[in-house]
Write a protein that holds these residues in place. Structure first.
Motif, mmCIF file in Angstrom:
data_model
loop_
_atom_site.group_PDB
_atom_site.id
_atom_site.type_symbol
_atom_site.label_atom_id
_atom_site.label_comp_id
_atom_site.label_asym_id
_atom_site.label_seq_id
_atom_site.Cartn_x
_atom_site.Cartn_y
_atom_site.Cartn_z
ATOM 1 N N GLY A 51 44.758 -71.327 -43.197
ATOM 2 C CA GLY A 51 43.384 -70.810 -43.210
ATOM 3 C C GLY A 51 42.362 -71.922 -43.250
ATOM 4 O O GLY A 51 41.354 -71.893 -42.531
ATOM 5 N N VAL A 52 42.612 -72.932 -44.088
ATOM 6 C CA VAL A 52 41.716 -74.091 -44.180
ATOM 7 C C VAL A 52 41.619 -74.782 -42.816
ATOM 8 O O VAL A 52 40.535 -75.104 -42.330
ATOM 9 N N ALA A 53 42.776 -75.005 -42.188
ATOM 10 C CA ALA A 53 42.817 -75.705 -40.902
ATOM 11 C C ALA A 53 42.184 -74.877 -39.782
ATOM 12 O O ALA A 53 41.436 -75.412 -38.957
ATOM 13 N N LEU A 54 42.451 -73.576 -39.767
ATOM 14 C CA LEU A 54 41.894 -72.720 -38.716
ATOM 15 C C LEU A 54 40.385 -72.551 -38.856
ATOM 16 O O LEU A 54 39.671 -72.458 -37.850
ATOM 17 N N GLU A 55 39.907 -72.529 -40.079
ATOM 18 C CA GLU A 55 38.455 -72.436 -40.310
ATOM 19 C C GLU A 55 37.753 -73.652 -39.703
ATOM 20 O O GLU A 55 36.755 -73.527 -39.004
ATOM 21 N N TYR A 56 38.305 -74.835 -39.949
ATOM 22 C CA TYR A 56 37.721 -76.043 -39.387
ATOM 23 C C TYR A 56 37.881 -76.069 -37.872
ATOM 24 O O TYR A 56 36.962 -76.435 -37.143
ATOM 25 N N ASN A 57 39.036 -75.647 -37.389
ATOM 26 C CA ASN A 57 39.289 -75.597 -35.953
ATOM 27 C C ASN A 57 38.253 -74.729 -35.248
ATOM 28 O O ASN A 57 37.717 -75.107 -34.208
ATOM 29 N N ALA A 58 37.964 -73.572 -35.805
ATOM 30 C CA ALA A 58 36.977 -72.665 -35.193
ATOM 31 C C ALA A 58 35.596 -73.305 -35.184
ATOM 32 O O ALA A 58 34.846 -73.185 -34.200
ATOM 33 N N ARG A 59 35.258 -73.997 -36.260
ATOM 34 C CA ARG A 59 33.936 -74.617 -36.330
ATOM 35 C C ARG A 59 33.791 -75.751 -35.319
ATOM 36 O O ARG A 59 32.790 -75.807 -34.595
ATOM 37 N N ILE A 60 34.786 -76.615 -35.208
ATOM 38 C CA ILE A 60 34.640 -77.716 -34.255
ATOM 39 C C ILE A 60 34.731 -77.216 -32.829
ATOM 40 O O ILE A 60 34.119 -77.782 -31.929
#
Length: 113
Positions: free
Chosen positions: A99-108
């Motif tokens: 979840g932490v990684a996907l949240e950042y992935n979506a933002r970038i």
């Protein structure tokens, strides 16, 4: 060789993410979502997680997390965390880090247009 059981759990968890690709890199098996790395299952059993560098301090305080290194004493920087196997052994633990990684992935991904 990476932890294939962990890789299978990640494949299953990312199945709804759309454009997921696997690539051998960072000494393990990396999972890319929409062309950007999210996590990598490393040979030592750790999970390399790409995070928002602004959350580094907060996330390093989570049990099992430590600064990621590429080789001996070569820090990867604030955007990367290594998570020990004990922190991803449960579905809840793995879900947290994905979840932490996907949240950042979506933002970038959104910032890239």
């Amino acid at each position: 060789m990476p932890d294939w059981e962990l890789a299978d759990r990640i494949r299953y968890a990312l199945a709804t993410q759309g454009a997921v690709r696997e690539k051998k890199m960072f000494g393990g098996l990396s999972f890319m979502v929409n062309g950007k790395m999210v996590v990598s299952v490393r040979r030592d059993g750790d999970l390399l997680v790409r995070i928002d560098p602004r959350r580094s301090g907060e996330l390093l305080a989570v049990s099992g997390a430590r600064p990621a290194e590429m080789g001996a004493d070569r820090p990867m920087g604030d955007g990367w965390i290594s998570v020990g196997p004990e922190a991803t052994a449960t579905g809840e633990g793995l879900s947290f880090w994905l979840g932490v990684a996907l949240e950042y992935n979506a933002r970038i991904r959104n910032e890239d247009g």
